[in-house]
Scaffold this active site. Structure first.
Site, PDB file in Angstrom:
ATOM      1  N   THR A  80       0.899  -1.133  -0.002  1.00 21.46           N
ATOM      2  CA  THR A  80       0.004  -0.173   0.149  1.00 21.46           C
ATOM      3  C   THR A  80       0.822   1.269  -0.055  1.00 21.46           C
ATOM      4  O   THR A  80       2.202   1.398   0.335  1.00 21.46           O
ATOM      5  CB  THR A  80      -0.845   0.017   1.257  1.00 21.46           C
ATOM      6  OG1 THR A  80      -0.161   0.052   2.431  1.00 21.46           O
ATOM      7  CG2 THR A  80      -1.698  -1.222   1.294  1.00 21.46           C
ATOM      8  N   CYS A  81       0.186   2.331  -0.324  1.00 20.52           N
ATOM      9  CA  CYS A  81       0.796   3.651  -0.187  1.00 20.52           C
ATOM     10  C   CYS A  81       0.990   4.373   1.132  1.00 20.52           C
ATOM     11  O   CYS A  81       0.526   5.455   1.040  1.00 20.52           O
ATOM     12  CB  CYS A  81       0.242   4.489  -1.500  1.00 20.52           C
ATOM     13  SG  CYS A  81      -0.150   3.729  -2.936  1.00 20.52           S
ATOM     14  N   ASP A  82       1.101   3.657   1.956  1.00 16.76           N
ATOM     15  CA  ASP A  82       1.534   4.237   3.501  1.00 16.76           C
ATOM     16  C   ASP A  82       2.668   3.614   3.844  1.00 16.76           C
ATOM     17  O   ASP A  82       3.156   2.502   3.701  1.00 16.76           O
ATOM     18  CB  ASP A  82       0.353   3.622   4.272  1.00 16.76           C
ATOM     19  CG  ASP A  82       0.299   4.233   5.499  1.00 16.76           C
ATOM     20  OD1 ASP A  82       1.458   4.407   6.130  1.00 16.76           O
ATOM     21  OD2 ASP A  82      -0.751   4.801   5.947  1.00 16.76           O
TER      22      ASP A  82
END
Ligand SMILES: *Cc1c(COP(=O)(O)O)cnc(C)c1O
Length: 375
Positions: free
Chosen positions: A322-324
């Site tokens: 994910t983009c975290d």
């Protein structure tokens, strides 16, 4: 890894990531706990893995259930188990949910504050209640202390107060912390509970149940003591503090029951370095903290991760898709994978039967929640 899981993955080739649970291992874990604490009633902590097949198996084996919400209560009732096998063990409940549980026949509730006791006596009159006390959570890899329970002096007052309300003061509960690696951690809490039993008796309030919680471990990267060590330590502790007046005992296993029964299959999405002279490869998987591996927070729970390739291994940082930037699984915990590992390879993340599907986000970045197959 079991033969059944192996065969399922080889024949069905399910899309990854996915969790595959071997129900025979769950049944075996139930038997092991049954043998280790023969005097206890087993209340499976539904949150660990609420797959209908698992709840059904445990209901049939004779288990009762620890629940935290109306949805969990309904999942248990759907197995055909009756409401008298359900404990509403969350100490933080909406009054409307207590009323709904009561309407379904649930008559056993936890509390750790006067306000919660008031809600229960209003919304579930005549029910049995137990008061949760604080523990230190020492030696647990996933402590549950501080947020739950009250100190024993407050518990004493609340249990005596409960006798004046429209509920039955039934007993005391505690949880020594999840993935508790030390069988002797139950002793201090059992001693406190015994003190409470005596104090309440002196005030004319007869308690009859002690809920010693969960905390029994699953084997991850490190070995843990066997269930029999926990059983022996707990038995000894109960005898020492309660003598020949040992109350009804409840255990609430979650992790121990399902952890070792599950394997997550994941795919390597990317292998890269951050600089030409980077000493570690970054290995990005199709599952991460938001896809079900939340217990990698602070690298607390360290799952065994296995590749089918052999040959020399080298250090890696493992991260999710994910983009975290919080979605890094292991950076400090010294994970190593084969140097020959390639993008597209499958990996097995073992002992992932507990606290994975329930921790998966619904659609962060559009990734689907973790699928669970029971074989
Ligand atoms: C989560 C929980 C359990 C299960 O704990 P494990 O460490 O998984 O055995 C038991 N009781 C309560 C009240 C819980 O919240």
């Amino acid at each position: 890894m079991t033969k059944k899981i192996d065969r399922f993955l080889a024949e069905r080739r399910p899309a990854t990531p996915c969790l595959v649970m071997d129900l025979d291992v769950v049944a075996d874990n139930y038997r092991k706990l049954r043998r280790a604490v023969p005097r206890a009633s087993i209340y499976y902590a539904v949150k660990a893995n609420p797959a209908p097949e698992i709840l059904k198996l445990l209901a049939k084996a004779g288990s009762s259930f620890d629940t935290a919400s109306i949805n969990e209560i309904d999942m248990v009732l759907a197995t055909g188990a009756s409401a008298d096998r359900i404990s509403f063990g969350n100490t933080i409940k909406k009054k409307t949910d207590i009323a709904a549980a009561y309407g379904r026949g649930v008559k056993l509730y936890a509390f750790d504050s006067e306000a919660e006791l008031g809600k229960i006596s209003d919304a579930a009159p005549g029910s049995r209640v137990f008061c949760r006390i604080l523990t230190s959570g020492a030696n647990a890899d996933w402590p549950l202390s501080r947020k739950f329970g009250c100190d024993v002096e407050m518990a004493r007052k609340l249990l005596i107060e409960a006798a004046k309300r429209d509920v039955v003061p039934y007993g005391v509960s505690f949880h020594v912390g999840s993935q508790q690696r030390d069988p002797n951690q139950w002793d201090a809490a059992v001693a406190q509970a015994a003190w409470l039993f005596r104090e309440c008796e002196q005030a004319g309030v007869q308690l009859s149940m002690l809920n010693i919680g969960g905390g029994f471990p699953t084997r991850y990267r490190k070995t843990v003591p066997g269930m029999s060590s926990y059983g022996a330590a707990i038995d000894e502790s109960l005898s020492r503090h309660f003598g020949n007046r040992i109350p009804d005992i409840i255990v609430e296993p979650g992790r121990q029951m399902v952890g070792s029964a599950g394997v997550i299959q994941t795919e390597v999405v990317l292998i890269s370095k951050k600089a030409d002279n980077d000493t570690k490869r970054w290995v990005y998987l199709d599952i991460g903290k938001f896809g079900g591996l939340a217990e990698t927070m602070d690298e607390a729970i360290q799952y065994p991760i296995v590749s089918a390739r052999d040959g020399a291994v080298a250090p890696v940082v493992l991260a999710g898709p994910t983009c975290d930037s919080a979605d890094i699984l292991y950076e400090k915990a010294d994970y190593r994978l084969p140097e020959s590992l390639e993008i597209g390879d499958k990996l097995e993340i073992r002992s992932t039967g507990a606290y994975t599907t329930t921790y998966a986000s619904v659609a962060f970045n559009g990734f689907e929640p973790l699928k669970c197959y029971c074989v």
